[in-house]
Design a protein around this motif. Sequence first.
Motif, PDB file in Angstrom:
ATOM      1  N   UNK A   1     -44.002  -0.319   5.311  1.00 44.84           N
ATOM      2  CA  UNK A   1     -44.931   0.511   6.081  1.00 44.84           C
ATOM      3  C   UNK A   1     -44.429   0.797   7.489  1.00 44.84           C
ATOM      4  N   UNK A   2     -43.533  -0.033   7.974  1.00 49.28           N
ATOM      5  CA  UNK A   2     -43.058   0.136   9.351  1.00 49.28           C
ATOM      6  C   UNK A   2     -41.611   0.594   9.438  1.00 49.28           C
ATOM      7  N   UNK A   3     -40.838   0.360   8.396  1.00 53.24           N
ATOM      8  CA  UNK A   3     -39.419   0.729   8.447  1.00 53.24           C
ATOM      9  C   UNK A   3     -39.254   2.225   8.187  1.00 53.24           C
ATOM     10  N   UNK A   4     -38.607   2.915   9.113  1.00 54.79           N
ATOM     11  CA  UNK A   4     -38.453   4.371   9.026  1.00 54.79           C
ATOM     12  C   UNK A   4     -37.340   4.732   8.047  1.00 54.79           C
ATOM     13  N   UNK A   5     -37.670   5.597   7.093  1.00 53.74           N
ATOM     14  CA  UNK A   5     -36.682   6.088   6.138  1.00 53.74           C
ATOM     15  C   UNK A   5     -36.113   7.429   6.589  1.00 53.74           C
ATOM     16  N   UNK A   6     -37.003   8.334   6.997  1.00 58.41           N
ATOM     17  CA  UNK A   6     -36.588   9.695   7.339  1.00 58.41           C
ATOM     18  C   UNK A   6     -37.114  10.081   8.717  1.00 58.41           C
ATOM     19  N   UNK A   7     -36.273  10.755   9.479  1.00 55.89           N
ATOM     20  CA  UNK A   7     -36.687  11.436  10.696  1.00 55.89           C
ATOM     21  C   UNK A   7     -36.632  12.930  10.397  1.00 55.89           C
ATOM     22  N   UNK A   8     -37.802  13.525  10.203  1.00 62.24           N
ATOM     23  CA  UNK A   8     -37.879  14.923   9.787  1.00 62.24           C
ATOM     24  C   UNK A   8     -38.393  15.748  10.948  1.00 62.24           C
TER      25      UNK A   8
ATOM     26  N   UNK B   1     -40.415  13.520  13.278  1.00 63.54           N
ATOM     27  CA  UNK B   1     -41.505  12.782  12.648  1.00 63.54           C
ATOM     28  C   UNK B   1     -40.941  11.542  11.958  1.00 63.54           C
ATOM     29  N   UNK B   2     -41.521  10.374  12.246  1.00 65.20           N
ATOM     30  CA  UNK B   2     -41.081   9.124  11.643  1.00 65.20           C
ATOM     31  C   UNK B   2     -41.810   8.908  10.316  1.00 65.20           C
ATOM     32  N   UNK B   3     -41.067   8.988   9.224  1.00 65.01           N
ATOM     33  CA  UNK B   3     -41.658   8.820   7.897  1.00 65.01           C
ATOM     34  C   UNK B   3     -41.131   7.524   7.287  1.00 65.01           C
ATOM     35  N   UNK B   4     -42.025   6.605   6.999  1.00 69.01           N
ATOM     36  CA  UNK B   4     -41.625   5.287   6.499  1.00 69.01           C
ATOM     37  C   UNK B   4     -41.299   5.335   5.007  1.00 69.01           C
ATOM     38  N   UNK B   5     -40.635   4.278   4.529  1.00 63.83           N
ATOM     39  CA  UNK B   5     -40.380   4.135   3.092  1.00 63.83           C
ATOM     40  C   UNK B   5     -41.705   4.140   2.331  1.00 63.83           C
TER      41      UNK B   5
ATOM     42  N   UNK C   1     -51.058  21.901  -0.190  1.00 65.15           N
ATOM     43  CA  UNK C   1     -51.169  21.895   1.266  1.00 65.15           C
ATOM     44  C   UNK C   1     -50.697  20.539   1.784  1.00 65.15           C
ATOM     45  N   UNK C   2     -49.829  20.583   2.769  1.00 68.23           N
ATOM     46  CA  UNK C   2     -49.334  19.344   3.345  1.00 68.23           C
ATOM     47  C   UNK C   2     -48.763  19.602   4.724  1.00 68.23           C
ATOM     48  N   UNK C   3     -48.275  18.544   5.329  1.00 66.30           N
ATOM     49  CA  UNK C   3     -47.664  18.622   6.645  1.00 66.30           C
ATOM     50  C   UNK C   3     -46.531  17.616   6.704  1.00 66.30           C
ATOM     51  N   UNK C   4     -45.586  17.857   7.585  1.00 60.72           N
ATOM     52  CA  UNK C   4     -44.528  16.870   7.781  1.00 60.72           C
ATOM     53  C   UNK C   4     -45.125  15.523   8.155  1.00 60.72           C
ATOM     54  N   UNK C   5     -46.179  15.537   8.948  1.00 62.52           N
ATOM     55  CA  UNK C   5     -46.800  14.301   9.426  1.00 62.52           C
ATOM     56  C   UNK C   5     -47.630  13.591   8.355  1.00 62.52           C
TER      57      UNK C   5
ATOM     58  N   UNK D   1     -57.482  13.526   8.729  1.00 59.71           N
ATOM     59  CA  UNK D   1     -57.301  12.778   7.486  1.00 59.71           C
ATOM     60  C   UNK D   1     -56.732  11.382   7.721  1.00 59.71           C
ATOM     61  N   UNK D   2     -57.004  10.529   6.736  1.00 59.58           N
ATOM     62  CA  UNK D   2     -56.358   9.225   6.621  1.00 59.58           C
ATOM     63  C   UNK D   2     -55.700   9.193   5.246  1.00 59.58           C
ATOM     64  N   UNK D   3     -54.480   8.649   5.171  1.00 62.92           N
ATOM     65  CA  UNK D   3     -53.757   8.606   3.910  1.00 62.92           C
ATOM     66  C   UNK D   3     -52.656   7.557   4.000  1.00 62.92           C
ATOM     67  N   UNK D   4     -52.319   6.895   2.883  1.00 62.17           N
ATOM     68  CA  UNK D   4     -51.191   5.955   2.927  1.00 62.17           C
ATOM     69  C   UNK D   4     -49.853   6.634   3.157  1.00 62.17           C
ATOM     70  N   UNK D   5     -49.819   7.958   3.031  1.00 66.40           N
ATOM     71  CA  UNK D   5     -48.556   8.678   3.206  1.00 66.40           C
ATOM     72  C   UNK D   5     -48.392   9.273   4.603  1.00 66.40           C
ATOM     73  N   UNK D   6     -49.232   8.872   5.536  1.00 66.90           N
ATOM     74  CA  UNK D   6     -49.096   9.391   6.898  1.00 66.90           C
ATOM     75  C   UNK D   6     -47.818   8.872   7.558  1.00 66.90           C
ATOM     76  N   UNK D   7     -47.237   9.723   8.389  1.00 65.75           N
ATOM     77  CA  UNK D   7     -46.119   9.283   9.235  1.00 65.75           C
ATOM     78  C   UNK D   7     -46.644   8.302  10.276  1.00 65.75           C
ATOM     79  N   UNK D   8     -45.723   7.598  10.901  1.00 71.84           N
ATOM     80  CA  UNK D   8     -46.121   6.621  11.919  1.00 71.84           C
ATOM     81  C   UNK D   8     -46.089   7.196  13.326  1.00 71.84           C
ATOM     82  N   UNK D   9     -45.793   8.491  13.441  1.00 71.86           N
ATOM     83  CA  UNK D   9     -45.782   9.132  14.752  1.00 71.86           C
ATOM     84  C   UNK D   9     -44.499   9.887  14.988  1.00 71.86           C
TER      85      UNK D   9
END
Length: 580
Positions: free
Chosen positions: A191-198, A210-214, A352-356, A404-412
């Motif tokens: 949840x905290x380790x960043x996989x992708x910077x998009x 955008x910090x997207x975790x594993x 519908x989605x967002x990078x974040x 929204x709240x979602x488990x797939x949210x970026x961390x910022x």
Amino acid sequence: MAVFKGPQDLPFVPDDLTVPQFILDTHHPCKPVVVRGDIPCLIDDATGRQIGAEEIRARTYGLANGMHARWSIREDDVICIFSPNHVDYPVAMWAILRLGATVTGANPAYSAEELVYQLKLTGAKLLLVHPTCLPTALEAARIAKFSPVYMALIEPADVAVSLPTVPDLIEDGLSRPPSFNERHLHPGEAKTKVAYLILSSGTTGKPKAVRLSHYAVIANTVQSAVHMDISPNYASDENKRFRVGDVMLGLPPFYHIFGLITVLHFSVFVGMPLVVIPKYSFIEMLKSIERYQINHLLVVPPQIVLLCKHPAVKNYNLKSIRTVMSGAAPLASETIIALAQVLPHAAIGQGYGMTEATGISFARIDKHVDTSGSSGRLVPGVVARVVKSDGSLAGYGEPGHLIISSPSLASGYLDNEEATKETFVDGWLHTGDEVIINEEGEVFVIDRIKELIKVKGFQVAPAELEGHLLEHPDVADVCVVGVPDDYSGEVPLAFIVPSISAAKRIKSNPDESEKVKAAIVKHVADTKVHYKRLAGGIEFIDAIPKNPSGKLLRRFLRERAKTLRVKGKTPRPSTVKAAL
């Protein structure tokens, strides 16, 4: 109604796996078991080469081992991939993630200055480059003082500089003993380790990383699988929309959230071969659909418009298409209706989605054509609030700002606490989109809140007018923006790319231009309320500026509209008042 939720519960999402471990190495209750040995994961569009799961695992390991041996890639190093879609693009990404490093994908159409910005923003240590992008990469490296020693080519090519290639690194890595210990995460660490910077779309100001975790990537893959009714035993059910062995079109760019998660990770996870297309050409896309018998098209609105309007469509057999889902930008309901006439056998909808947030809502699979104007249903695990302008929570059918709240949210955002605090508030993402959610959990995106045109206090959604204008035979493409007006505050102005036939008429007879404009203005006035009429006028343009995901870059045309207003080339207040 305080909150809205998707109709299904989200199953267990592992929080101790990296993305490649989840996609390639482990089983999940939502993941079908691929029992046929002839089902590849990837297909190279140009050559037809098929790549199976075992080859991907081997190439991923080999590349990770080769990169570590050559460059000593360390934990949380950032590696940039500067390439169009390629069959080794996922191999490169997953190799980087196996090393504990982070991936950032760059738009292959970037200029050297834009690439420099991304390299500096993300602090990239290594650059994997496609040969077609090499001149730009070398210029960027010169500007940023980035050593070519830390560059490699995605594929071999006859170039002026001597660089290692991904196939070379794979061969080297497979031939030597392991030089690295694969990263294994502690419970909760995904949840905290960043996989992708998009990089965000950057429609206002410079793009943010955008910090997207594993965990976010894994969660959205599971969300997609549940929403699409994927299950291990569905292969025998011919009535299912998505089946093991179905073929998907890999056209959306992998550096973009739509192509990365919804297309690439989802297709590999559920056992549907992905035809990887490096460069978009509409005619070549039609050829690929026919050649590979594509079943699922995940595309962007400009490609949908061409499917509806391009005369070449009738020359190709598109009967293999079972679903069409549009994403990355809003698709007008009128366009969906037109597409249903071109592809009556295909199920049609949009997501519908967002990078974040990755995916927020997807097309319904219990409908042949989604509800008009809908962006599908909220995916499992998403909890939504719709906040009205007075701060109160909206109910069903009431418009407001989507949070929204979602488990797939970026961390910022990387190194941008101010923007992070503005967008991510107490675990909730402020999307900046105005929506309506109905009792079936369907999301209707009205428009970006900042893009709504205010005419005498009335809100006008540019997307609504654009969809209506695309119905006119003289309109090939369109973007509507607001222009300042002393009487109404703002009025709509349409930038229009004329159709081929209209352009020919205008070229042969300049007087035809005003006739075409008048017909288009009447087309809107005949069906829309007075404040939605094109009181700002019409400007013909050669092409509508868009980013690679298909989103209209309205800011460019807003600036152009302001210039026209200053020069007196848009209607003045008295004219506008009469028109209203």
